[in-house]
Scaffold this motif. Structure first.
Motif, short mmCIF file in Angstrom:
data_model
loop_
_atom_site.label_atom_id
_atom_site.label_comp_id
_atom_site.label_asym_id
_atom_site.label_seq_id
_atom_site.Cartn_x
_atom_site.Cartn_y
_atom_site.Cartn_z
N PHE A 52 11.60 3.10 0.84
CA PHE A 52 10.62 3.96 1.51
C PHE A 52 11.33 5.00 2.38
CE2 PHE A 52 7.18 0.59 1.13
CZ PHE A 52 6.43 1.33 0.24
N ARG A 53 12.35 4.58 3.08
CA ARG A 53 13.08 5.50 3.96
C ARG A 53 13.72 6.62 3.15
NH1 ARG A 53 18.46 5.32 6.45
NH2 ARG A 53 18.35 6.54 8.35
N MET A 54 14.30 6.26 2.02
CA MET A 54 14.95 7.25 1.16
C MET A 54 13.92 8.21 0.56
SD MET A 54 17.64 6.49 -1.89
CE MET A 54 16.46 5.76 -2.99
N GLN A 55 12.79 7.69 0.13
CA GLN A 55 11.78 8.51 -0.52
C GLN A 55 10.99 9.39 0.45
OE1 GLN A 55 12.87 8.52 -3.67
NE2 GLN A 55 10.75 8.49 -4.35
N ARG A 56 10.94 9.00 1.73
CA ARG A 56 10.16 9.79 2.69
C ARG A 56 10.66 11.22 2.78
NH1 ARG A 56 9.99 7.02 8.28
NH2 ARG A 56 8.59 8.71 8.77
N GLY A 57 11.95 11.42 2.70
CA GLY A 57 12.50 12.77 2.81
C GLY A 57 12.52 13.55 1.50
N GLN A 58 12.24 12.89 0.39
CA GLN A 58 12.36 13.55 -0.91
C GLN A 58 11.02 13.80 -1.59
OE1 GLN A 58 14.91 11.04 -3.21
NE2 GLN A 58 16.67 11.33 -1.86
N THR A 59 9.93 13.34 -1.00
CA THR A 59 8.63 13.47 -1.66
C THR A 59 7.70 14.33 -0.83
OG1 THR A 59 7.82 11.45 -0.62
CG2 THR A 59 8.84 11.24 -2.79
N GLU A 60 6.56 14.63 -1.41
CA GLU A 60 5.54 15.41 -0.69
C GLU A 60 4.16 15.00 -1.18
OE1 GLU A 60 5.55 19.40 -3.41
OE2 GLU A 60 6.93 19.31 -1.72
N GLY A 61 3.16 15.38 -0.43
CA GLY A 61 1.78 15.10 -0.82
C GLY A 61 1.40 13.63 -0.64
N PHE A 62 0.64 13.14 -1.61
CA PHE A 62 0.14 11.76 -1.54
C PHE A 62 1.27 10.74 -1.56
CE2 PHE A 62 -1.49 7.93 -3.72
CZ PHE A 62 -2.41 7.54 -2.76
N GLU A 63 2.29 11.02 -2.34
CA GLU A 63 3.43 10.10 -2.42
C GLU A 63 4.14 9.99 -1.08
OE1 GLU A 63 7.33 9.19 -5.21
OE2 GLU A 63 6.15 10.99 -5.57
N LYS A 64 4.23 11.08 -0.34
CA LYS A 64 4.84 11.04 0.99
C LYS A 64 4.01 10.20 1.95
CE LYS A 64 6.79 13.85 4.69
NZ LYS A 64 7.59 12.76 5.11
N LYS A 65 2.68 10.31 1.85
CA LYS A 65 1.81 9.48 2.70
C LYS A 65 1.98 8.00 2.37
CE LYS A 65 -1.78 12.84 3.66
NZ LYS A 65 -3.19 13.19 3.58
N VAL A 66 2.08 7.69 1.08
CA VAL A 66 2.29 6.30 0.67
C VAL A 66 3.62 5.80 1.22
CG1 VAL A 66 2.76 4.82 -1.33
CG2 VAL A 66 0.85 6.43 -1.39
N CYS A 67 4.66 6.63 1.14
CA CYS A 67 5.98 6.24 1.66
C CYS A 67 5.95 6.06 3.18
CB CYS A 67 7.03 7.26 1.26
SG CYS A 67 7.42 7.26 -0.49
N ASP A 68 5.25 6.96 3.87
CA ASP A 68 5.15 6.83 5.33
C ASP A 68 4.44 5.54 5.72
OD1 ASP A 68 6.45 9.22 5.80
OD2 ASP A 68 4.61 10.40 5.98
N TRP A 69 3.28 5.29 5.10
CA TRP A 69 2.54 4.07 5.41
C TRP A 69 3.31 2.82 5.02
CZ3 TRP A 69 -1.38 3.16 8.50
CH2 TRP A 69 -2.18 4.22 8.88
#
Length: 110
Positions: A52-69
């Motif tokens: 999740f930490r790795m993906q938070r900086g590389q994604t956007e939109g809904f996927e970023k929200k999923v990674c943040d949560w």
């Protein structure tokens, strides 16, 4: 937009893996019939946290929200699991020291 496409299908494989590991972690945490040891739970939690930490900086939109949560859910899960283990260990320590105290009193004929 094609109706056969779903939001989960557009997510990256690392995000989906992290979501799956988090769900497995939460299930293992709350199902009392399954006694899951810390050496299974800790790697699950840390791998999901790292993904999740790795993906938070590389994604956007809904996927970023999923990674943040997911990032915050797994942190809370790790803290709760640690608190539960700590309280169990404190209870075991209290019971052992009480039994040891009684044994010492009996041994000294007090």
């Amino acid at each position: 937009m094609n109706q056969s496409e779903c939001a989960g299908c557009k997510m990256g494989s690392l995000t989906l893996t992290a979501v799956g590991l988090t769900l497995l972690y939460v299930i293992f945490m709350f199902v009392t019939g399954i006694m899951v040891r810390w050496w299974v739970m800790l790697p699950l939690g840390f791998v999901a946290f790292f993904l999740f930490r790795m993906q938070r900086g590389q994604t956007e939109g809904f996927e970023k929200k999923v990674c943040d949560w997911g990032y915050y859910v797994i942190i809370a899960g790790l803290v709760l699991r640690d608190a539960c283990l700590s309280s169990r260990l404190a209870g075991i320590y209290g019971a052992v020291s009480e039994v040891a105290g009684e044994a010492a009193k009996t041994g000294l004929n007090l």
